[in-house]
Design a protein around this motif. Structure first.
Motif, PDB file in Angstrom:
ATOM      1  N   LEU A  68      12.069  -1.873  -0.637  1.00 56.14           N
ATOM      2  CA  LEU A  68      11.280  -2.818   0.170  1.00 56.14           C
ATOM      3  C   LEU A  68       9.849  -2.918  -0.363  1.00 56.14           C
ATOM      4  N   LEU A  69       9.312  -1.773  -0.800  1.00 54.89           N
ATOM      5  CA  LEU A  69       7.906  -1.737  -1.213  1.00 54.89           C
ATOM      6  C   LEU A  69       7.656  -2.543  -2.488  1.00 54.89           C
ATOM      7  N   PHE A  70       8.732  -2.854  -3.249  1.00 61.04           N
ATOM      8  CA  PHE A  70       8.582  -3.657  -4.465  1.00 61.04           C
ATOM      9  C   PHE A  70       8.406  -5.146  -4.157  1.00 61.04           C
ATOM     10  N   VAL A  71       8.792  -5.546  -2.936  1.00 65.21           N
ATOM     11  CA  VAL A  71       8.897  -6.973  -2.642  1.00 65.21           C
ATOM     12  C   VAL A  71       7.556  -7.738  -2.766  1.00 65.21           C
ATOM     13  N   LYS A  79       7.775  -1.154 -18.266  1.00 64.01           N
ATOM     14  CA  LYS A  79       8.755  -1.765 -17.356  1.00 64.01           C
ATOM     15  C   LYS A  79       9.948  -0.882 -16.993  1.00 64.01           C
ATOM     16  N   SER A  80      10.133   0.267 -17.691  1.00 66.72           N
ATOM     17  CA  SER A  80      11.273   1.130 -17.358  1.00 66.72           C
ATOM     18  C   SER A  80      10.975   2.102 -16.218  1.00 66.72           C
ATOM     19  N   VAL A  81       9.716   2.108 -15.783  1.00 67.93           N
ATOM     20  CA  VAL A  81       9.278   3.099 -14.799  1.00 67.93           C
ATOM     21  C   VAL A  81       9.246   2.483 -13.407  1.00 67.93           C
ATOM     22  N   THR A  82       9.413   3.312 -12.378  1.00 67.15           N
ATOM     23  CA  THR A  82       9.375   2.808 -11.013  1.00 67.15           C
ATOM     24  C   THR A  82       8.055   2.072 -10.748  1.00 67.15           C
ATOM     25  N   SER A  83       8.109   0.965 -10.000  1.00 69.10           N
ATOM     26  CA  SER A  83       6.991   0.027 -10.035  1.00 69.10           C
ATOM     27  C   SER A  83       5.630   0.560  -9.576  1.00 69.10           C
ATOM     28  N   PRO A  84       5.530   1.521  -8.617  1.00 69.63           N
ATOM     29  CA  PRO A  84       4.174   1.998  -8.321  1.00 69.63           C
ATOM     30  C   PRO A  84       3.495   2.580  -9.544  1.00 69.63           C
ATOM     31  N   ILE A  85       4.252   3.302 -10.367  1.00 76.25           N
ATOM     32  CA  ILE A  85       3.669   3.893 -11.571  1.00 76.25           C
ATOM     33  C   ILE A  85       3.473   2.813 -12.629  1.00 76.25           C
ATOM     34  N   ALA A  86       4.485   1.958 -12.816  1.00 80.17           N
ATOM     35  CA  ALA A  86       4.414   0.910 -13.836  1.00 80.17           C
ATOM     36  C   ALA A  86       3.202   0.004 -13.619  1.00 80.17           C
ATOM     37  N   MET A  87       2.953  -0.363 -12.349  1.00 82.60           N
ATOM     38  CA  MET A  87       1.831  -1.260 -12.068  1.00 82.60           C
ATOM     39  C   MET A  87       0.496  -0.579 -12.358  1.00 82.60           C
ATOM     40  N   GLY A  88       0.412   0.710 -12.046  1.00 78.08           N
ATOM     41  CA  GLY A  88      -0.812   1.463 -12.331  1.00 78.08           C
ATOM     42  C   GLY A  88      -1.072   1.545 -13.831  1.00 78.08           C
ATOM     43  N   GLY A 117      -2.449  -4.951 -19.011  1.00 75.22           N
ATOM     44  CA  GLY A 117      -1.386  -5.883 -18.655  1.00 75.22           C
ATOM     45  C   GLY A 117      -1.676  -6.509 -17.287  1.00 75.22           C
ATOM     46  N   LEU A 118      -0.730  -7.282 -16.783  1.00 71.06           N
ATOM     47  CA  LEU A 118      -0.869  -7.881 -15.452  1.00 71.06           C
ATOM     48  C   LEU A 118       0.081  -7.130 -14.513  1.00 71.06           C
ATOM     49  N   PRO A 119      -0.456  -6.321 -13.571  1.00 70.58           N
ATOM     50  CA  PRO A 119       0.407  -5.501 -12.723  1.00 70.58           C
ATOM     51  C   PRO A 119       1.484  -6.302 -11.997  1.00 70.58           C
ATOM     52  N   SER A 120       1.170  -7.489 -11.509  1.00 67.58           N
ATOM     53  CA  SER A 120       2.175  -8.241 -10.765  1.00 67.58           C
ATOM     54  C   SER A 120       3.269  -8.771 -11.695  1.00 67.58           C
ATOM     55  N   LEU A 121       2.912  -9.074 -12.949  1.00 68.61           N
ATOM     56  CA  LEU A 121       3.923  -9.490 -13.937  1.00 68.61           C
ATOM     57  C   LEU A 121       4.808  -8.295 -14.289  1.00 68.61           C
ATOM     58  N   THR A 122       4.186  -7.117 -14.437  1.00 70.75           N
ATOM     59  CA  THR A 122       4.941  -5.891 -14.707  1.00 70.75           C
ATOM     60  C   THR A 122       5.942  -5.628 -13.591  1.00 70.75           C
ATOM     61  N   ALA A 123       5.529  -5.844 -12.338  1.00 72.08           N
ATOM     62  CA  ALA A 123       6.432  -5.613 -11.207  1.00 72.08           C
ATOM     63  C   ALA A 123       7.685  -6.475 -11.337  1.00 72.08           C
ATOM     64  N   VAL A 124       7.512  -7.710 -11.776  1.00 75.18           N
ATOM     65  CA  VAL A 124       8.661  -8.603 -11.983  1.00 75.18           C
ATOM     66  C   VAL A 124       9.563  -8.050 -13.086  1.00 75.18           C
ATOM     67  N   PHE A 125       8.956  -7.577 -14.185  1.00 73.57           N
ATOM     68  CA  PHE A 125       9.730  -7.012 -15.297  1.00 73.57           C
ATOM     69  C   PHE A 125      10.480  -5.748 -14.868  1.00 73.57           C
ATOM     70  N   VAL A 126       9.827  -4.922 -14.043  1.00 72.92           N
ATOM     71  CA  VAL A 126      10.444  -3.678 -13.564  1.00 72.92           C
ATOM     72  C   VAL A 126      11.729  -4.001 -12.800  1.00 72.92           C
ATOM     73  N   ILE A 127      11.638  -4.970 -11.917  1.00 73.69           N
ATOM     74  CA  ILE A 127      12.796  -5.329 -11.089  1.00 73.69           C
ATOM     75  C   ILE A 127      13.919  -5.901 -11.960  1.00 73.69           C
ATOM     76  N   PHE A 152       0.826  -1.221   0.000  1.00 68.77           N
ATOM     77  CA  PHE A 152       0.000   0.000   0.000  1.00 68.77           C
ATOM     78  C   PHE A 152       0.854   1.262   0.000  1.00 68.77           C
ATOM     79  N   LEU A 153       2.008   1.193   0.675  1.00 66.22           N
ATOM     80  CA  LEU A 153       2.860   2.381   0.813  1.00 66.22           C
ATOM     81  C   LEU A 153       3.454   2.851  -0.523  1.00 66.22           C
ATOM     82  N   LEU A 154       3.337   2.032  -1.585  1.00 68.79           N
ATOM     83  CA  LEU A 154       3.816   2.468  -2.892  1.00 68.79           C
ATOM     84  C   LEU A 154       3.105   3.742  -3.349  1.00 68.79           C
ATOM     85  N   GLY A 155       1.835   3.900  -2.980  1.00 71.19           N
ATOM     86  CA  GLY A 155       1.074   5.099  -3.348  1.00 71.19           C
ATOM     87  C   GLY A 155       1.692   6.357  -2.759  1.00 71.19           C
TER      88      GLY A 155
END
Lengths: 240, 124
Positions: free
Chosen positions: B63-66, A138-147, A154-164, A76-79
């Motif tokens: 941490l928030l990405f985890v 996938k080049s963007v920080t994950s809170p934005i990328a997932m949104g 797309g699938l936000p959780s798959l995007t999070a993996v690609f971002v990392i 939640f803190l990603l927001g």
């Protein structure tokens, strides 16, 4: 297993406490490994934490949804963290106003190239539409990328993996590719890492040079903004 | 700490409401970021408590990405089935993005007013 122990186990595996504690503990283990072995880009703490948690869940037979019910408090803190990016953005905005035109053109070129080349390569090699849409931000920080991923289908959780993974690739091969194209300007080197590889690229730039780090942070913030605005518009033009 | 956390959440909430009311294709937190950024421009500086809280959150940003990253578990089938396109797309596009952004920026700023402040000689 005694009946008592079994009951405790059932309770713990269903409560948010276990998922939350596991997340924090695994991340700290990841940080420890990262620091202990000389801060190598390949030993990314997020990657280590993810692997540790995934392995623990598989061994314990807990599914991802149950884990996420607890870990969502961290998620939640990603927001608010995204909102907080306004602070470094503001501080560096004052400092780099002078090279605004060069920054803006480089930002738009790099942002478009990152997203389009990812989709184009995936398409050429026969990836599914879902995968391509998840790759685009996938080049963007994950809170934005997932949104963005959620918005374009797309699938936000798959995007999070690609971002990392994107961040780890840039942190590992960034110096090499920047030398290859003979860019020696610290500002440009940092900006490239920030635009193409968000927070992990920025962390890497900061390790090498302070000016590069400041421009990387600016690149990360600006590309978040540009991608969030442009990708959904492009998606509507091409896919619907 | 408590005040600035409230400020960050308020910006996010205002961003979510704006996105929904105006049907904007932008995530709420991003609009919240723009709102806070404009607020800082108007105010002309970052208040000390905001600097501390924002710095604290951003220091532990990774941490928030985890929790989302553990979602890899839910996608193992897809990652396995499409391993080649995913790997090549990630590697290729990331290197293209880093190189092109840096190259364009260095070419353009060489001609600009900042040329004299370039520290080309001692780059790695």
């Amino acid at each position: 297993m005694s009946p008592d122990f079994h009951e405790i186990w059932v309770y713990l595996s269903a409560s948010p406490l276990a998922g939350l504690t596991l997340t924090l503990a695994a991340y700290q283990a990841g940080m420890w490994v990262f620091e202990r072995f000389g801060r190598r880009p390949a030993l990314n703490p997020v990657m280590i934490a993810v692997l540790l948690i995934a392995a623990t869940l598989m061994v314990a037979g807990i599914d991802y949804r149950t884990y996420f019910d607890g870990a969502q408090f961290v998620h939640f803190l990603l927001g608010p963290a995204t909102v907080a990016l306004a602070v470094p953005l503001y501080r560096q905005f004052q400092q780099v106003r002078r090279s605004a035109v060069a920054l803006l053109v480089a930002l738009l070129t790099g942002s478009a190239a990152s997203a389009l080349s990812a989709v184009a390569i995936a398409w050429a090699l026969g990836a599914s539409e879902r995968t391509m849409l998840s790759l685009a931000p996938k080049s963007v920080t994950s809170p934005i990328a997932m949104g963005v991923s959620e918005q374009i289908g797309g699938l936000p959780s798959l995007t999070a993996v690609f971002v990392i993974l994107t961040g780890i690739i840039a942190a590992s091969f960034g110096t090499w590719v920047l030398n290859l194209v003979r860019v020696t300007d610290w500002r440009a080197r940092g900006f490239g890492l920030g635009v193409a590889a968000h927070g992990i690229g920025t962390a890497r730039a900061l390790q090498v040079n302070e000016v590069a780090g400041a421009f990387a942070g600016l690149g990360m913030g600006l590309n978040g903004l540009v991608t969030a605005i442009l990708l959904p518009v492009l998606y509507r033009l091409f896919f619907t | 700490m408590l005040g600035t956390l409230t400020l960050l959440l308020s910006c996010q909430l205002a961003g979510e409401l704006t996105a929904r009311l105006l049907h904007l294709p932008v995530p709420g937190p991003v609009i919240g970021m723009v709102l806070l950024f404009v607020g800082l421009l108007v105010r002309g500086g970052v208040p000390e408590p905001l600097q501390e809280t924002a710095g604290g959150i951003l220091r532990h940003l990774s941490l928030l990405f985890v929790p989302a990253g553990v979602g890899v578990m839910a996608h193992l089938n897809r990652l396995e089935a499409e391993a080649l396109p995913i790997a090549v797309a990630l590697l290729g596009s990331t290197l293209i993005g880093v190189a092109l952004t840096a190259w364009v920026m260095s070419v353009l700023s060489r001609r600009g007013p900042d040329a004299e402040s370039r520290d080309a000689e001692d780059a790695p």
